[in-house]
Scaffold this active site. Structure first.
Site, PDB file in Angstrom:
ATOM      1  N   LYS A  95       1.743 -14.934  19.458  1.00  0.00           N
ATOM      2  CA  LYS A  95       2.459 -14.899  18.180  1.00  0.00           C
ATOM      3  C   LYS A  95       3.267 -16.184  17.991  1.00  0.00           C
ATOM      4  O   LYS A  95       3.270 -16.776  16.914  1.00  0.00           O
ATOM      5  CB  LYS A  95       3.362 -13.654  18.117  1.00  0.00           C
ATOM      6  CG  LYS A  95       2.558 -12.349  18.021  1.00  0.00           C
ATOM      7  CD  LYS A  95       3.409 -11.087  18.158  1.00  0.00           C
ATOM      8  CE  LYS A  95       2.519  -9.839  18.139  1.00  0.00           C
ATOM      9  NZ  LYS A  95       3.261  -8.573  18.308  1.00  0.00           N
ATOM     10  N   GLN A 103       8.881  -6.532  20.601  1.00  0.00           N
ATOM     11  CA  GLN A 103       7.567  -6.181  21.140  1.00  0.00           C
ATOM     12  C   GLN A 103       7.621  -4.813  21.817  1.00  0.00           C
ATOM     13  O   GLN A 103       8.530  -4.524  22.595  1.00  0.00           O
ATOM     14  CB  GLN A 103       7.092  -7.270  22.127  1.00  0.00           C
ATOM     15  CG  GLN A 103       5.678  -7.103  22.625  1.00  0.00           C
ATOM     16  CD  GLN A 103       4.615  -7.260  21.547  1.00  0.00           C
ATOM     17  OE1 GLN A 103       4.821  -7.918  20.542  1.00  0.00           O
ATOM     18  NE2 GLN A 103       3.465  -6.633  21.754  1.00  0.00           N
ATOM     19  N   ASP A 105       7.292  -6.312  11.186  1.00  0.00           N
ATOM     20  CA  ASP A 105       6.323  -5.369  11.771  1.00  0.00           C
ATOM     21  C   ASP A 105       6.122  -4.148  10.866  1.00  0.00           C
ATOM     22  O   ASP A 105       5.166  -3.391  11.053  1.00  0.00           O
ATOM     23  CB  ASP A 105       6.830  -4.878  13.134  1.00  0.00           C
ATOM     24  CG  ASP A 105       6.122  -5.538  14.310  1.00  0.00           C
ATOM     25  OD1 ASP A 105       4.963  -5.954  14.148  1.00  0.00           O
ATOM     26  OD2 ASP A 105       6.745  -5.626  15.385  1.00  0.00           O
TER      27      ASP A 105
END
Ligand code: GUN
Length: 293
Positions: A52, A96, A119
């Protein structure tokens, strides 16, 4: 059979984003800045977060990687999230997953400022998604929609079977495939660990989206001819002949299922790279939203 080439499409999307970032720079505007928090040392998670950050560099975004030890308490993590919420320089950030067991994931996700939640995991954003309102769509489902759209895969009136009800993939995917519009307008069946006679269901599916994490689970006998297959599985399977000591394996027995499929995503090179491209797209959107405010 046509491959749904996520590697290629994600490169196209990253080129589009890079061009937009260049335009921002030329106009003297602030470029998007994504931050990622990772707690602990899980090898796969470190690899994903690394990808990422690398993707940010590739398109010209700023990025910040925050590594916290596996012993981090929920309070410490919430404090870090508060800092990022209040940092005007950060447009969007992710935590994460999975998190170590001493940390309540839902509490953490609810602490993220919804306007920075690229997200799309905050209940406010998830709710907006379910109500067809403009919001951040979780990156993996967003990437799957984008693949279906760019390859013009018909979804209207089709029977879509989703395997797995995770909050990250299966659950949102089941909502998105049933909503009005394209891709969407499918009749959706969401299957999970308590589903009986799964083969009876998958063998009636026009589209199968599998997010189970069980290597080679979906066999040719479980699908009908011309099925569309979206494989979200990315499991590391030990392989001593490989320099890394493992191979990335999907949920689908690709060699046999691909012979019956009309469209299919490979693993690797299918959904995985699309997830990263769509995270960048959400971060660009977060930047644009903040600029307008
Ligand atoms: N773990 C697996 N997939 C994801 C994702 O899309 N976002 C985050 N934050 N963690 C993940």
């Amino acid at each position: 059979m046509q491959l749904l080439d996520g590697k290629k499409v994600s490169e196209d999307i990253k080129n589009e984003i890079a061009a937009e970032v260049q335009r921002m720079k030329d106009n003297g505007e602030k470029v998007p800045h994504l931050a990622a928090i990772i707690v602990g040392n899980d090898g796969a998670s470190l690899t994903y977060v690394g990808s990422k950050v690398k993707a940010c560099e590739r398109v010209g975004f700023e990025s910040t990687l925050i590594k916290m030890p596996s012993t981090t308490s929920e309070t410490e993590l919430l404090k870090k999230i508060k800092e990022l919420n209040e940092d005007d320089n950060i447009d969007g950030f992710i935590v994460q997953l999975p998190l170590p067991e001493q940390i309540d994931t839902q509490e953490v996700l609810m602490a993220i400022d919804p306007s920075k939640d690229v997200d799309g995991f905050h209940p406010e954003n998830f709710g907006k998604m379910a109500l067809d309102m403009s919001t951040f769509i979780p990156a993996t489902p967003f990437g799957i929609l984008e693949l279906l759209e760019r390859y013009n895969v018909e979804t209207k009136g089709k029977h879509t079977v989703v395997i797995g009800r995770s909050h990250i993939v299966g659950r949102p995917m089941s909502i998105l495939m049933g909503r009005k519009g394209f891709p969407g307008n499918s009749t959706v069946t969401l299957t999970h660990s308590h589903t009986k006679n799964i083969t009876q269901i998958t063998s009636q599916a026009d589209i199968i989206i599998t997010a189970l994490g069980v290597p080679n689970y979906l066999k040719a006998e479980m699908v009908k001819d011309d099925v569309v297959i979206i494989d979200v599985g990315i499991t590391r399977v030990a392989d001593e002949t490989n320099p890394k000591g493992y191979v990335i394996t999907g949920d689908v027995d690709f060699d046999n299922v691909s012979k019956k499929a009309s469209f299919i995503t490979p693993v690797p090179g299918g959904v995985g790279p699309m997830t990263i491209a769509m995270l960048l797209k959400n971060t660009l959107l977060a930047r644009e939203n903040r600029k307008r405010k």
